[in-house]
Design a protein around this motif. Structure first.
Motif, PDB file in Angstrom:
ATOM      1  N   MET A   1     -56.645 104.153  35.633  1.00 61.18           N
ATOM      2  CA  MET A   1     -57.008 105.232  34.935  1.00 61.18           C
ATOM      3  C   MET A   1     -57.009 104.711  34.039  1.00 61.18           C
ATOM      4  N   PHE A   2     -57.724 105.163  32.749  1.00 57.11           N
ATOM      5  CA  PHE A   2     -58.111 105.453  31.516  1.00 57.11           C
ATOM      6  C   PHE A   2     -57.719 106.884  30.989  1.00 57.11           C
ATOM      7  N   THR A   3     -57.372 106.935  29.642  1.00 60.05           N
ATOM      8  CA  THR A   3     -58.119 108.517  28.630  1.00 60.05           C
ATOM      9  C   THR A   3     -59.079 108.713  28.180  1.00 60.05           C
ATOM     10  N   GLY A   4     -59.669 107.685  28.245  1.00 58.82           N
ATOM     11  CA  GLY A   4     -60.614 107.389  26.397  1.00 58.82           C
ATOM     12  C   GLY A   4     -60.207 107.493  25.427  1.00 58.82           C
ATOM     13  N   ILE A   5     -59.129 107.388  25.143  1.00 56.87           N
ATOM     14  CA  ILE A   5     -58.494 107.483  23.631  1.00 56.87           C
ATOM     15  C   ILE A   5     -58.226 105.600  23.517  1.00 56.87           C
ATOM     16  N   VAL A   6     -58.880 104.973  22.228  1.00 57.13           N
ATOM     17  CA  VAL A   6     -59.422 104.044  22.635  1.00 57.13           C
ATOM     18  C   VAL A   6     -57.397 103.842  21.524  1.00 57.13           C
ATOM     19  N   GLN A   7     -56.882 102.234  21.911  1.00 58.82           N
ATOM     20  CA  GLN A   7     -55.112 102.591  21.102  1.00 58.82           C
ATOM     21  C   GLN A   7     -55.369 101.345  19.841  1.00 58.82           C
ATOM     22  N   ALA A   8     -56.262 100.937  20.203  1.00 60.59           N
ATOM     23  CA  ALA A   8     -56.057  99.721  19.344  1.00 60.59           C
ATOM     24  C   ALA A   8     -57.191  98.721  19.042  1.00 60.59           C
ATOM     25  N   VAL A   9     -57.054  98.051  17.514  1.00 59.07           N
ATOM     26  CA  VAL A   9     -58.281  96.807  18.184  1.00 59.07           C
ATOM     27  C   VAL A   9     -58.444  95.860  18.179  1.00 59.07           C
ATOM     28  N   ALA A  10     -58.417  95.146  19.059  1.00 55.85           N
ATOM     29  CA  ALA A  10     -57.910  93.430  19.217  1.00 55.85           C
ATOM     30  C   ALA A  10     -58.970  92.573  18.916  1.00 55.85           C
ATOM     31  N   ARG A  11     -58.730  91.331  18.526  1.00 53.73           N
ATOM     32  CA  ARG A  11     -59.849  90.156  18.667  1.00 53.73           C
ATOM     33  C   ARG A  11     -59.714  88.792  19.658  1.00 53.73           C
ATOM     34  N   ILE A  12     -60.928  88.884  19.895  1.00 54.77           N
ATOM     35  CA  ILE A  12     -61.006  87.310  21.121  1.00 54.77           C
ATOM     36  C   ILE A  12     -60.584  86.621  20.373  1.00 54.77           C
ATOM     37  N   ALA A  13     -59.779  85.549  21.079  1.00 55.46           N
ATOM     38  CA  ALA A  13     -58.797  84.614  20.122  1.00 55.46           C
ATOM     39  C   ALA A  13     -59.348  83.240  21.072  1.00 55.46           C
ATOM     40  N   THR A  14     -60.110  83.471  22.759  1.00 53.66           N
ATOM     41  CA  THR A  14     -60.139  82.492  23.005  1.00 53.66           C
ATOM     42  C   THR A  14     -60.955  82.287  24.042  1.00 53.66           C
ATOM     43  N   ILE A  15     -61.887  81.697  23.998  1.00 52.87           N
ATOM     44  CA  ILE A  15     -62.763  82.156  25.543  1.00 52.87           C
ATOM     45  C   ILE A  15     -63.234  80.637  26.163  1.00 52.87           C
ATOM     46  N   GLU A  16     -63.177  80.661  27.473  1.00 57.22           N
ATOM     47  CA  GLU A  16     -63.126  79.473  28.427  1.00 57.22           C
ATOM     48  C   GLU A  16     -63.997  80.088  29.701  1.00 57.22           C
ATOM     49  N   ASP A  17     -65.203  78.879  30.027  1.00 61.54           N
ATOM     50  CA  ASP A  17     -65.994  78.930  31.534  1.00 61.54           C
ATOM     51  C   ASP A  17     -65.748  78.506  32.365  1.00 61.54           C
ATOM     52  N   LEU A  18     -65.269  79.359  33.207  1.00 61.61           N
ATOM     53  CA  LEU A  18     -64.820  78.366  34.446  1.00 61.61           C
ATOM     54  C   LEU A  18     -65.554  78.954  35.755  1.00 61.61           C
ATOM     55  N   SER A  19     -65.792  78.263  36.562  1.00 59.72           N
ATOM     56  CA  SER A  19     -66.923  78.544  37.590  1.00 59.72           C
ATOM     57  C   SER A  19     -66.662  79.963  37.971  1.00 59.72           C
ATOM     58  N   GLY A  20     -67.413  80.190  38.169  1.00 62.23           N
ATOM     59  CA  GLY A  20     -67.521  81.579  39.076  1.00 62.23           C
ATOM     60  C   GLY A  20     -66.791  82.468  37.735  1.00 62.23           C
ATOM     61  N   LEU A  21     -66.253  82.503  36.432  1.00 62.06           N
ATOM     62  CA  LEU A  21     -66.017  83.737  35.738  1.00 62.06           C
ATOM     63  C   LEU A  21     -65.751  82.380  34.251  1.00 62.06           C
ATOM     64  N   ARG A  22     -65.214  83.893  33.547  1.00 61.72           N
ATOM     65  CA  ARG A  22     -64.870  83.641  32.003  1.00 61.72           C
ATOM     66  C   ARG A  22     -63.544  84.360  31.905  1.00 61.72           C
ATOM     67  N   SER A  23     -62.829  83.263  31.382  1.00 54.42           N
ATOM     68  CA  SER A  23     -61.552  83.215  30.870  1.00 54.42           C
ATOM     69  C   SER A  23     -60.847  83.584  29.089  1.00 54.42           C
ATOM     70  N   LEU A  24     -60.832  84.882  28.942  1.00 60.29           N
ATOM     71  CA  LEU A  24     -60.618  85.171  27.905  1.00 60.29           C
ATOM     72  C   LEU A  24     -59.185  85.581  27.349  1.00 60.29           C
ATOM     73  N   SER A  25     -58.242  85.285  26.023  1.00 67.22           N
ATOM     74  CA  SER A  25     -57.619  85.574  25.184  1.00 67.22           C
ATOM     75  C   SER A  25     -57.312  86.287  24.125  1.00 67.22           C
TER      76      SER A  25
END
Length: 245
Positions: A1-25
């Motif tokens: 569960m989450f509270t809806g209070i955003v704790q931080a802003v983050a940044r997508i560093a890498t994206i890798e497309d794999l079979s059936g999914l996408r992997s995000l760092s």
């Protein structure tokens, strides 16, 4: 569960497309990943994702399934995209917003931005499939942030929220522009109530609707001749549908 209070802003560093999914760092601010473990849940722009690898004290990896990519905005993100993030609530945590599951219901579109003194007013175009769950003064989650609905028009398919300075500072919202896609999670209790009422009306009015349809058919007419819309449920056909409350 989450509270809806955003704790931080983050940044997508890498994206890798794999079979059936996408992997995000994702790179997080210092301290955000403290005690973060494999299997932990993090809401990324309102989407609940599971940690699959701890890559550094400030970077973690997540796998996003095709269904999530199709329903949410994550499929359209690129490297460098900034996102709202919130870690799963701990037992006894203060619910500063409203309880969220991190299961996005649909994508909506930022239709209009109006700047007032110290505030922004967003008008958001909502899919008709979920507009019936939106109520003025009710809660809604936009990209994982708990917001209060200021106004809504179910017939026109939009609702408005006001963004105060603190919300603008703590989220990615300051950089959103008209036309941008947004992740929406409706308030679950409201959705359950609305669906329950609709199902009860459909069940009780179905016999009457069938009789009316038979009478109209004998005259070569149908309910759609009067509605001017796509086929309606029995509750909607007899005045119990969205926009008639």
């Amino acid at each position: 569960m989450f509270t809806g209070i955003v704790q931080a802003v983050a940044r997508i560093a890498t994206i890798e497309d794999l079979s059936g999914l996408r992997s995000l760092s994702i790179d997080f601010p210092d301290g955000f990943c403290e005690d973060l473990t494999l299997g932990a849940s993090v809401a990324v722009d309102g989407v609940c994702l599971t940690v699959t690898r701890i890559e550094s004290p400030t970077r973690a990896r997540f796998d996003v399934m095709q269904q999530s990519l199709a329903v949410t905005t994550l499929g359209g993100y690129g490297v460098g995209q900034t996102v709202n993030v919130e870690r799963a609530a701990r037992e006894g945590a203060e619910i500063g917003g409203h309880p969220l599951s991190g299961h996005v219901d649909c994508s909506a579109r930022l239709a209009q931005v109006r700047a007032l003194e110290n505030n922004l007013v967003w008008r958001i175009a909502m899919p008709a499939s979920h507009m019936r769950y939106v109520f003025a003064k009710g809660y809604i989650a936009v990209n994982g942030a708990s917001l209060t609905v200021a106004e809504c028009d179910r017939g026109a398919g939009w609702f408005e929220v006001w963004l105060i300075p603190e919300t603008r500072r703590a989220t990615v919202f300051e950089h959103k522009r008209e036309g941008d896609a947004l992740n929406i999670e409706v308030e679950r209790a409201s959705a359950v109530m609305v669906d329950t009422v609709h199902e009860a009306l459909d069940e009780r009015l179905a016999p009457l609707t069938a009789a009316v349809e038979a009478l109209l058919a004998a005259q070569g007419r149908s309910l759609q001749d009067f509605a001017g819309l796509a086929p309606l449920s029995s509750a909607q056909a007899l005045g119990g549908g969205p926009g008639r409350r």
